[in-house]
Structures are given as structure tokens and as C-alpha cells.
Motif scaffolding. Structure first.
Motif, PDB file in Angstrom:
ATOM      1  N   ASP A 230      -7.234  -3.929  -0.809  1.00 26.56           N
ATOM      2  CA  ASP A 230      -6.846  -3.028  -1.897  1.00 26.56           C
ATOM      3  C   ASP A 230      -6.992  -3.743  -3.236  1.00 26.56           C
ATOM      4  OD1 ASP A 230      -6.175  -1.047  -0.105  1.00 26.56           O
ATOM      5  OD2 ASP A 230      -4.000  -1.223  -0.380  1.00 26.56           O
ATOM      6  N   LEU A 231      -7.200  -2.947  -4.280  1.00 24.41           N
ATOM      7  CA  LEU A 231      -7.258  -3.479  -5.630  1.00 24.41           C
ATOM      8  C   LEU A 231      -5.990  -3.108  -6.381  1.00 24.41           C
ATOM      9  CD1 LEU A 231     -10.941  -2.660  -6.663  1.00 24.41           C
ATOM     10  CD2 LEU A 231     -10.002  -4.866  -5.961  1.00 24.41           C
ATOM     11  N   ILE A 232      -5.437  -4.060  -7.098  1.00 22.57           N
ATOM     12  CA  ILE A 232      -4.312  -3.823  -8.005  1.00 22.57           C
ATOM     13  C   ILE A 232      -4.949  -3.661  -9.377  1.00 22.57           C
ATOM     14  CG2 ILE A 232      -2.207  -4.778  -8.989  1.00 22.57           C
ATOM     15  CD1 ILE A 232      -1.995  -6.486  -6.385  1.00 22.57           C
ATOM     16  N   GLU A 233      -4.714  -2.500 -10.011  1.00 24.01           N
ATOM     17  CA  GLU A 233      -5.421  -2.182 -11.249  1.00 24.01           C
ATOM     18  C   GLU A 233      -4.465  -1.774 -12.357  1.00 24.01           C
ATOM     19  OE1 GLU A 233      -9.447  -0.249 -10.300  1.00 24.01           O
ATOM     20  OE2 GLU A 233      -8.091   0.603  -8.791  1.00 24.01           O
TER      21      GLU A 233
ATOM     22  N   VAL B 179      -3.540 -12.762  -4.041  1.00 24.80           N
ATOM     23  CA  VAL B 179      -4.569 -11.968  -4.709  1.00 24.80           C
ATOM     24  C   VAL B 179      -5.642 -12.877  -5.294  1.00 24.80           C
ATOM     25  CG1 VAL B 179      -3.002 -10.056  -5.275  1.00 24.80           C
ATOM     26  CG2 VAL B 179      -3.285 -11.920  -6.903  1.00 24.80           C
ATOM     27  N   GLU B 180      -6.821 -12.294  -5.492  1.00 22.53           N
ATOM     28  CA  GLU B 180      -7.873 -12.999  -6.209  1.00 22.53           C
ATOM     29  C   GLU B 180      -8.297 -12.138  -7.387  1.00 22.53           C
ATOM     30  OE1 GLU B 180     -11.035 -13.690  -3.411  1.00 22.53           O
ATOM     31  OE2 GLU B 180     -11.733 -11.637  -3.519  1.00 22.53           O
TER      32      GLU B 180
ATOM     33  N   THR C 246     -10.699 -10.452 -10.126  1.00 29.16           N
ATOM     34  CA  THR C 246     -12.098 -10.043 -10.099  1.00 29.16           C
ATOM     35  C   THR C 246     -12.752 -10.256 -11.459  1.00 29.16           C
ATOM     36  OG1 THR C 246     -11.624  -7.748 -10.689  1.00 29.16           O
ATOM     37  CG2 THR C 246     -11.639  -8.297  -8.331  1.00 29.16           C
TER      38      THR C 246
ATOM     39  N   HIS D  55      -8.641  -6.824 -15.614  1.00 30.20           N
ATOM     40  CA  HIS D  55      -9.529  -6.671 -14.456  1.00 30.20           C
ATOM     41  C   HIS D  55      -8.707  -6.628 -13.173  1.00 30.20           C
ATOM     42  CE1 HIS D  55     -13.088  -7.432 -16.934  1.00 30.20           C
ATOM     43  NE2 HIS D  55     -12.303  -8.279 -17.577  1.00 30.20           N
ATOM     44  N   PRO D  56      -9.128  -5.875 -12.188  1.00 34.13           N
ATOM     45  CA  PRO D  56      -8.361  -5.755 -10.941  1.00 34.13           C
ATOM     46  C   PRO D  56      -8.184  -7.088 -10.212  1.00 34.13           C
ATOM     47  CG  PRO D  56     -10.135  -4.127 -11.027  1.00 34.13           C
ATOM     48  CD  PRO D  56     -10.354  -5.067 -12.166  1.00 34.13           C
ATOM     49  N   PHE D  57      -7.149  -7.110  -9.384  1.00 34.68           N
ATOM     50  CA  PHE D  57      -6.936  -8.204  -8.426  1.00 34.68           C
ATOM     51  C   PHE D  57      -7.152  -7.630  -7.041  1.00 34.68           C
ATOM     52  CE2 PHE D  57      -3.290  -9.443 -11.466  1.00 34.68           C
ATOM     53  CZ  PHE D  57      -4.163 -10.048 -12.356  1.00 34.68           C
ATOM     54  N   ARG D  58      -7.837  -8.364  -6.198  1.00 30.25           N
ATOM     55  CA  ARG D  58      -8.053  -7.943  -4.808  1.00 30.25           C
ATOM     56  C   ARG D  58      -6.983  -8.593  -3.934  1.00 30.25           C
ATOM     57  NH1 ARG D  58     -12.866  -8.908  -4.709  1.00 30.25           N
ATOM     58  NH2 ARG D  58     -13.577  -6.777  -4.939  1.00 30.25           N
TER      59      ARG D  58
END
Length: 146
Positions: free
Chosen positions: A32-35, A78-79, A81, A107-110
Motif C-alpha cells: 500500500d501507498l501512504i499518500e 516504509v520506503e 518513493t 511523495h508517497p511511502f510504500r
């Protein structure tokens, strides 16, 4: 029979990648992406312009404990992006030099994993922190991140 000894390859060892954490009450899955764009957990609860991560587990635990909502407190690995920068609410105002290793990004975190065994802060310490944040809100002192 004796095992052969590993032979040096001449290549320098690769450094470990930095681990980042995100504390929340959101129920997320690996991938999932945290946005940005969701209501902030702090300040006036406006649509967040930034999302946050930390290189320290303690800061992520605070994030989970102070997050708005009734869900279970969670810590995700998280990483980023895209680029990250120091969180000015913590580095410029309270902790010069960023000892909490707290960062923000647009920018999102994965999500790459979840920390399932962690120890929260004592309940009275969390209560004092929540009272402090409420006092700041009542005084009209907003986050630089809203």
C-alpha cells in the motif's frame, strides 16, 4: 568433511539501507501507498500537505499513539518513493539537529512491513502529550505542516 572457506571477492560491502517507520492507526497492507491528501492527525486536521516518517522507532510510536481515530495503533516499515526533508515542527522549533530523525515528504511511502512487537509509552506520558497538543491547538499554534 571440511567446508571450503569463503573467498574475498574484492567488492566492498554494501551499506544497509536506512529503515524508516510510520506510526498511525490506519489498517494498511504491504505494498500500500501512504499518500498526502488525507486529514492530518494534528493541528486543525486539514488535508495534509505532507506525510511523515522517522528513522527512529520511538518517534513512530509517538505517531501511532497520538494519531486521530479509534483504530489499533500500528507501526509500519516504509520506503519513500521520492525526496524527504526534515520535519520543521520538530527540527526547527524543538530539537535542532533532528535527533528524532523525523522527516516529511509530498511523495508517497510504500509499506514494506509492519512492526508487530513494540512497547508504547506509559499512559500518563501519552496523556500529558495529548494535553500539550490540545493546549497548543487552543492557543492557535498550528503546525508548519498543515
Amino acid at each position: 568433511m571440511e567446508q571450503p572457506k569463503p573467498q574475498p571477492t574484492g567488492a566492498a560491502p554494501a551499506p544497509f539501507a536506512q529503515t524508516y517507520f510510520h506510526g498511525t492507526k490506519a489498517d494498511l497492507r504491504v505494498g500500500d501507498l501512504i499518500e498526502v491528501g488525507f486529514n492530518s492527525n494534528y493541528g486543525q486536521r486539514k488535508n495534509a500537505k505532507y506525510i511523515f516518517l522517522s528513522a527512529t522507532l520511538d518517534a513512530a510510536i509517538w505517531g501511532a499513539e497520538l494519531a486521530f481515530g479509534e483504530g489499533r495503533e500500528r507501526i509500519y516499515l516504509v520506503e519513500p518513493t521520492g525526496p524527504i526533508e526534515d520535519d520543521p515542527d520538530l527540527t526547527d522549533k524543538k530539537f535542532p539537529g533532528n535527533p528524532t530523525k523525523s522527516y516529511r515528504s509530498t511523495h508517497p511511502f510504500r509499506v514494506v512491513g509492519e512492526v508487530t512487537a513494540w512497547q508504547g509509552h506509559p499512559a500518563e506520558q501519552v496523556s500529558v502529550m495529548k494535553e500539550h497538543l490540545e493546549r497548543l491547538k487552543q492557543e492557535g499554534i498550528d503546525s508548519l505542516n498543515d
